[in-house]
Each structure stands twice: as C-alpha cells, then as structure tokens.
Design a protein around this motif. Structure first.
Motif, PDB file in Angstrom:
ATOM      1  N   GLU A 148       0.828  -1.199   0.000  1.00  0.00           N
ATOM      2  CA  GLU A 148       0.000   0.000   0.000  1.00  0.00           C
ATOM      3  C   GLU A 148       0.866   1.254   0.000  1.00  0.00           C
ATOM      4  O   GLU A 148       0.576   2.231  -0.707  1.00  0.00           O
ATOM      5  N   ALA A 149       1.952   1.246   0.767  1.00  0.00           N
ATOM      6  CA  ALA A 149       2.852   2.400   0.821  1.00  0.00           C
ATOM      7  C   ALA A 149       3.482   2.658  -0.550  1.00  0.00           C
ATOM      8  O   ALA A 149       3.605   3.813  -0.978  1.00  0.00           O
ATOM      9  N   LYS A 150       3.859   1.599  -1.232  1.00  0.00           N
ATOM     10  CA  LYS A 150       4.457   1.753  -2.566  1.00  0.00           C
ATOM     11  C   LYS A 150       3.426   2.278  -3.562  1.00  0.00           C
ATOM     12  O   LYS A 150       3.752   3.089  -4.436  1.00  0.00           O
ATOM     13  N   ARG A 151       2.177   1.819  -3.426  1.00  0.00           N
ATOM     14  CA  ARG A 151       1.121   2.308  -4.313  1.00  0.00           C
ATOM     15  C   ARG A 151       0.878   3.804  -4.094  1.00  0.00           C
ATOM     16  O   ARG A 151       0.747   4.568  -5.057  1.00  0.00           O
ATOM     17  N   VAL A 152       0.827   4.229  -2.829  1.00  0.00           N
ATOM     18  CA  VAL A 152       0.598   5.641  -2.507  1.00  0.00           C
ATOM     19  C   VAL A 152       1.737   6.503  -3.041  1.00  0.00           C
ATOM     20  O   VAL A 152       1.511   7.585  -3.595  1.00  0.00           O
ATOM     21  N   PHE A 153       2.971   6.002  -2.900  1.00  0.00           N
ATOM     22  CA  PHE A 153       4.107   6.781  -3.399  1.00  0.00           C
ATOM     23  C   PHE A 153       4.073   6.860  -4.928  1.00  0.00           C
ATOM     24  O   PHE A 153       4.360   7.910  -5.517  1.00  0.00           O
ATOM     25  N   ARG A 154       3.705   5.758  -5.558  1.00  0.00           N
ATOM     26  CA  ARG A 154       3.645   5.718  -7.030  1.00  0.00           C
ATOM     27  C   ARG A 154       2.540   6.619  -7.564  1.00  0.00           C
ATOM     28  O   ARG A 154       2.726   7.343  -8.550  1.00  0.00           O
ATOM     29  N   ASP A 155       1.372   6.606  -6.917  1.00  0.00           N
ATOM     30  CA  ASP A 155       0.222   7.347  -7.417  1.00  0.00           C
ATOM     31  C   ASP A 155       0.171   8.795  -6.940  1.00  0.00           C
ATOM     32  O   ASP A 155      -0.313   9.675  -7.659  1.00  0.00           O
ATOM     33  N   MET A 156       0.676   9.052  -5.718  1.00  0.00           N
ATOM     34  CA  MET A 156       0.526  10.374  -5.119  1.00  0.00           C
ATOM     35  C   MET A 156       1.846  11.051  -4.770  1.00  0.00           C
ATOM     36  O   MET A 156       1.860  12.226  -4.415  1.00  0.00           O
ATOM     37  N   GLY A 157       2.948  10.293  -4.839  1.00  0.00           N
ATOM     38  CA  GLY A 157       4.250  10.871  -4.510  1.00  0.00           C
ATOM     39  C   GLY A 157       4.453  11.085  -3.020  1.00  0.00           C
ATOM     40  O   GLY A 157       5.364  11.824  -2.617  1.00  0.00           O
ATOM     41  N   LEU A 158       3.620  10.444  -2.177  1.00  0.00           N
ATOM     42  CA  LEU A 158       3.721  10.605  -0.724  1.00  0.00           C
ATOM     43  C   LEU A 158       4.477   9.428  -0.107  1.00  0.00           C
ATOM     44  O   LEU A 158       4.088   8.273  -0.307  1.00  0.00           O
ATOM     45  N   PRO A 159       5.543   9.695   0.653  1.00  0.00           N
ATOM     46  CA  PRO A 159       6.242   8.601   1.346  1.00  0.00           C
ATOM     47  C   PRO A 159       5.449   8.159   2.579  1.00  0.00           C
ATOM     48  O   PRO A 159       4.664   8.921   3.127  1.00  0.00           O
ATOM     49  N   THR A 160       5.636   6.918   2.989  1.00  0.00           N
ATOM     50  CA  THR A 160       4.977   6.390   4.181  1.00  0.00           C
ATOM     51  C   THR A 160       6.031   5.911   5.165  1.00  0.00           C
ATOM     52  O   THR A 160       6.899   5.110   4.817  1.00  0.00           O
ATOM     53  N   LEU A 161       5.942   6.417   6.381  1.00  0.00           N
ATOM     54  CA  LEU A 161       6.886   6.047   7.428  1.00  0.00           C
ATOM     55  C   LEU A 161       6.178   5.195   8.473  1.00  0.00           C
ATOM     56  O   LEU A 161       5.170   5.601   9.041  1.00  0.00           O
ATOM     57  N   ALA A 162       6.706   4.002   8.719  1.00  0.00           N
ATOM     58  CA  ALA A 162       6.177   3.168   9.797  1.00  0.00           C
ATOM     59  C   ALA A 162       6.934   3.499  11.075  1.00  0.00           C
ATOM     60  O   ALA A 162       8.166   3.556  11.089  1.00  0.00           O
ATOM     61  N   ILE A 163       6.181   3.735  12.139  1.00  0.00           N
ATOM     62  CA  ILE A 163       6.773   3.943  13.464  1.00  0.00           C
ATOM     63  C   ILE A 163       6.291   2.788  14.330  1.00  0.00           C
ATOM     64  O   ILE A 163       5.102   2.682  14.632  1.00  0.00           O
ATOM     65  N   HIS A 164       7.211   1.920  14.695  1.00  0.00           N
ATOM     66  CA  HIS A 164       6.861   0.701  15.418  1.00  0.00           C
ATOM     67  C   HIS A 164       7.324   0.800  16.867  1.00  0.00           C
ATOM     68  O   HIS A 164       8.523   0.874  17.150  1.00  0.00           O
ATOM     69  N   PHE A 165       6.360   0.786  17.784  1.00  0.00           N
ATOM     70  CA  PHE A 165       6.641   0.861  19.217  1.00  0.00           C
ATOM     71  C   PHE A 165       6.743  -0.561  19.778  1.00  0.00           C
ATOM     72  O   PHE A 165       5.730  -1.250  19.922  1.00  0.00           O
TER      73      PHE A 165
END
Length: 263
Positions: free
Chosen positions: A188-205
């Motif tokens: 999903e993160a790769k799709r968002v970056f491909r379609d919208m140019g938005l990076p996705t950062l996972a923050i794992h606690f």
C-alpha cells in the motif's frame, strides 16, 4: 429381500421444509448453532479495560518527562472509558470477530493499539515538530463503525512537515518482542508513493523492549533479506524489523525526524 428405495434431491428439499427450513444456508447454521450470537461478557471487558489503564500507568511511569501525559486520569477517561461506551452503545461488541477469537479479545487487541496510538501523539508532535492538535487518529464517529475495526493497509495519519512536504505515518505497537510489518502495508505504501508521490513512514513501538523503530515503507526492496514467512501468522509474508531500525529508547527524549538517518 429389501425393497430398493430411490432417494431424490426432491425428498431432501421436502425433508428440510418439514423441519421448517426453505434455505439450505439456514439449516446449516441451525445444526452448527452458527445463528446463535454469544453473549458478550461485560465483566471480562471491565477487567480488560482495567488492564488497559494499568498498561498506560506503567508506561507513563517510565517514559521520558517530555512525552509523559500529565493529566493521565483524564486521558484514560477520554480514551478508554469514553471509547468503550461509544463502542458498547453502538452495539458493535457482539459482532467483533476475527479468526474465531472471542469478541472481548478482539475488542481488547484493537483497543490496546488505539489507546497507545493516542498516548504517543505527544511524542509524534516532538518528533515531527508539529502541534499535536493537528494530529488526529480516530474520532468518535469512527468508533461507531464496524469497518474501523477491520484490518486495512491504509496508513493511520498524514503529517505536514516544514514547508509543503508531507509524510504518511503508519503507527504500530508490539508487545511480544516479535516485530514485523505485514506485506500488504508495504504494498500500500508503494502504491501511494507511485500514485501520489507521498512517502509512508512506519513507526513501530516495541513496548516489550521499550524501543521504537522508524522504517520508510515505500523504500523496502522486494529482495530485502528481512522478508520472512511467519508461521505463527498462518504463514503470512512479513517484513521483520531489524534491530538497526530501532533508534529511540522510550525512556529518553525522542529523536527529531530530520535527524534520523535512513539507510
């Protein structure tokens, strides 16, 4: 000599009809008692809510002062007691189900992630240098919707950084020392970056070990050695978070996003 009897599908239909069923699905549910909704044990949920409060108290006792919630009783009232009342009054408890687990356990698992995501909003404000009033995870209306409780690859929130740059945030909490990211979240993160140019950062606690990891999901390679098959999760493919991704001890001041070095 026994007389041969021909049993036809028409007999099957008439037999089921005599039992009071005109629909094959209904009779299957009847025999399997699948049409009986188990009663939710509110006393059990009361104990689970108390455990959520205990978790928040313990974390708030050890976390660095800059992230600590000062009005902790108010926080628990708003994010545990109030959230529970909304869910209960919306009649969602009895229909919470996942892989055969009791609704109370599904509720607890979801609420644990929800409450801790709310708790760490103050930390996100420090990390991204933004006002926490502009960060909202889930509102009252969402708590009335069963779709909110279903797993989805959509990121939790979007933060506007200095200037016009934006980043999507996927918040996760771990409690066993096993720290993974499900494959569909990366896709999903790769799709968002491909379609919208938005990076996705996972923050794992990782609350089992008191550490936090930061991973740019859209930059994870398909051939990364950290892709594994997790047998405990029905053989799902997951990205195992390497120790090198963990850069914040929750007993210390959070590292600003702009100072995190991503390999």
């Amino acid at each position: 000599m026994t007389k041969q009897i021909t049993i036809t599908t028409e007999y099957f239909r008439q037999y089921r009809q005599k039992l009071g069923f005109t629909n094959q699905t209904d009779i299957k549910k009847f025999f399997g008692a699948k049409d009986i909704t188990p009663t939710v044990d509110l006393n059990y949920i009361k104990l689970l809510n108390k455990r959520l409060c205990n978790i928040i108290d313990k974390i708030n006792d050890v976390i660095v002062d800059e992230v600590k919630i000062n009005e902790i009783d108010l926080f628990k009232k708003e994010n545990i007691d109030h959230a529970f009342e909304i869910i209960k009054n919306s009649n969602l408890l009895s229909i919470l189900n996942n892989q055969g687990r009791r609704p109370e356990q599904v509720y607890y698992s979801w609420m644990r992630g929800f409450v801790l995501s709310k708790y760490f909003l103050k930390a996100l404000g420090l990390i991204f240098e933004v006002d926490t009033s502009n960060i909202d995870l889930i509102g009252d209306d969402d708590l009335r919707n069963i779709e909110t409780f279903k797993r989805t690859p959509k990121a939790d929130l979007e933060i506007k950084l200095a200037g016009k740059e934006k980043v999507r945030i996927e918040m996760q909490t771990g409690f066993t020392g096993i720290n993974d990211i499900k494959q569909h979240k990366v896709l999903e993160a790769k799709r968002v970056f491909r379609d919208m140019g938005l990076p996705t950062l996972a923050i794992h606690f990782d609350l089992y070990n008191g550490q936090v990891a930061f991973i740019k999901l859209d930059e994870i390679k398909d051939d990364n050695v950290n892709w594994i098959t997790r047998q405990q999760m029905e053989g799902q493919t997951v990205f195992n978070i390497d120790q090198n991704y963990f850069v914040w001890k929750i007993t210390e001041i959070p590292i600003p996003y702009k100072e995190i070095i991503f390999d």
